[in-house]
Design a protein around this motif. Structure first.
Motif, PDB file in Angstrom:
ATOM      1  N   LEU A  79      32.711  25.868  -2.265  1.00  0.00           N
ATOM      2  CA  LEU A  79      32.700  27.339  -2.329  1.00  0.00           C
ATOM      3  C   LEU A  79      32.237  27.956  -1.004  1.00  0.00           C
ATOM      4  CD1 LEU A  79      31.285  27.981  -5.912  1.00  0.00           C
ATOM      5  CD2 LEU A  79      33.608  28.376  -5.093  1.00  0.00           C
ATOM      6  N   ILE A  80      31.183  27.395  -0.425  1.00  0.00           N
ATOM      7  CA  ILE A  80      30.677  27.933   0.845  1.00  0.00           C
ATOM      8  C   ILE A  80      31.690  27.708   1.959  1.00  0.00           C
ATOM      9  CG2 ILE A  80      28.891  27.639   2.604  1.00  0.00           C
ATOM     10  CD1 ILE A  80      26.936  27.097   0.253  1.00  0.00           C
ATOM     11  N   GLY A 113      34.987  27.289   1.640  1.00  0.00           N
ATOM     12  CA  GLY A 113      36.145  28.150   1.396  1.00  0.00           C
ATOM     13  C   GLY A 113      35.864  29.595   1.764  1.00  0.00           C
ATOM     14  N   SER A 114      34.653  30.056   1.444  1.00  0.00           N
ATOM     15  CA  SER A 114      34.274  31.436   1.800  1.00  0.00           C
ATOM     16  C   SER A 114      34.215  31.611   3.311  1.00  0.00           C
ATOM     17  CB  SER A 114      32.918  31.787   1.195  1.00  0.00           C
ATOM     18  OG  SER A 114      32.985  31.724  -0.207  1.00  0.00           O
ATOM     19  N   ALA A 115      33.671  30.615   4.001  1.00  0.00           N
ATOM     20  CA  ALA A 115      33.596  30.694   5.467  1.00  0.00           C
ATOM     21  C   ALA A 115      34.992  30.725   6.076  1.00  0.00           C
ATOM     22  CB  ALA A 115      32.793  29.529   6.020  1.00  0.00           C
ATOM     23  N   TRP A 135      37.759  31.769   4.600  1.00  0.00           N
ATOM     24  CA  TRP A 135      38.374  33.040   4.243  1.00  0.00           C
ATOM     25  C   TRP A 135      37.855  34.164   5.141  1.00  0.00           C
ATOM     26  CZ3 TRP A 135      36.543  37.650   2.014  1.00  0.00           C
ATOM     27  CH2 TRP A 135      37.534  38.509   1.534  1.00  0.00           C
ATOM     28  N   LEU A 136      36.533  34.181   5.369  1.00  0.00           N
ATOM     29  CA  LEU A 136      35.955  35.206   6.243  1.00  0.00           C
ATOM     30  C   LEU A 136      36.422  35.033   7.688  1.00  0.00           C
ATOM     31  CD1 LEU A 136      32.316  35.391   4.858  1.00  0.00           C
ATOM     32  CD2 LEU A 136      34.104  37.134   4.680  1.00  0.00           C
ATOM     33  N   ASN A 137      36.628  33.803   8.114  1.00  0.00           N
ATOM     34  CA  ASN A 137      37.107  33.536   9.463  1.00  0.00           C
ATOM     35  C   ASN A 137      38.535  34.053   9.666  1.00  0.00           C
ATOM     36  OD1 ASN A 137      36.988  32.500  12.083  1.00  0.00           O
ATOM     37  ND2 ASN A 137      37.894  30.565  11.441  1.00  0.00           N
ATOM     38  N   LEU A 171      39.797  36.784   8.233  1.00  0.00           N
ATOM     39  CA  LEU A 171      39.893  38.239   8.042  1.00  0.00           C
ATOM     40  C   LEU A 171      40.499  38.971   9.240  1.00  0.00           C
ATOM     41  CD1 LEU A 171      36.705  39.417   6.113  1.00  0.00           C
ATOM     42  CD2 LEU A 171      39.082  39.630   5.424  1.00  0.00           C
TER      43      LEU A 171
END
Length: 124
Positions: free
Chosen positions: A56-57, A59-61, A63-65, A67
């Motif tokens: 999860l962490i 994947g979130s990183a 996804w944020l990268n 943006l």
């Protein structure tokens, strides 16, 4: 073929997780240092919890990268749509001018029995 490879990979990962869970059933104490909280969990559960949290962490990183790239792509798509709309309007205007010019030529000729055939200009 790609679906088959994904299925095989999922089966292999599933078998590895099941073997890991069966081999590591012993209960361990999890202490949260400043808090008076203690959990008794099987070792495989702790490992799976951290595996899921890591996914999860990560994947979130990722996804944020992405943006800024997604914002740029959306902006470029809007520009492209505006240009395509403008070109379509200009083509329609050009066709309307050609039709008006053909009507004017026919009116200048003054021969009612003669008709003019419009040929598209070939522009795309």
């Amino acid at each position: 073929m790609l679906k088959f490879l994904r299925l095989v990979l999922a089966l292999v990962v599933g078998v590895v997780l099941i073997v890991f869970a069966v081999a590591n059933r012993q209960v361990i104490d999890i202490h949260f240092a400043p808090l008076p909280l203690t959990l008794d969990l099987p070792l495989y559960a702790v490992a799976l919890i951290f595996l899921i949290l890591g996914a999860l962490i990560g994947g979130s990183a990722a996804w944020l990268n992405q943006l800024p790239r997604r914002f740029h792509a959306r902006k470029e798509h809007r520009k492209l749509t505006a240009i395509e709309t403008q070109q379509a309007k200009e083509r329609a205007d050009e066709e309307a001018r050609q039709v008006a010019a053909a009507k004017a030529r026919r009116a200048q000729m003054g021969t009612p029995g003669q008709s003019t055939v419009l040929v598209p200009s070939g522009r795309a």
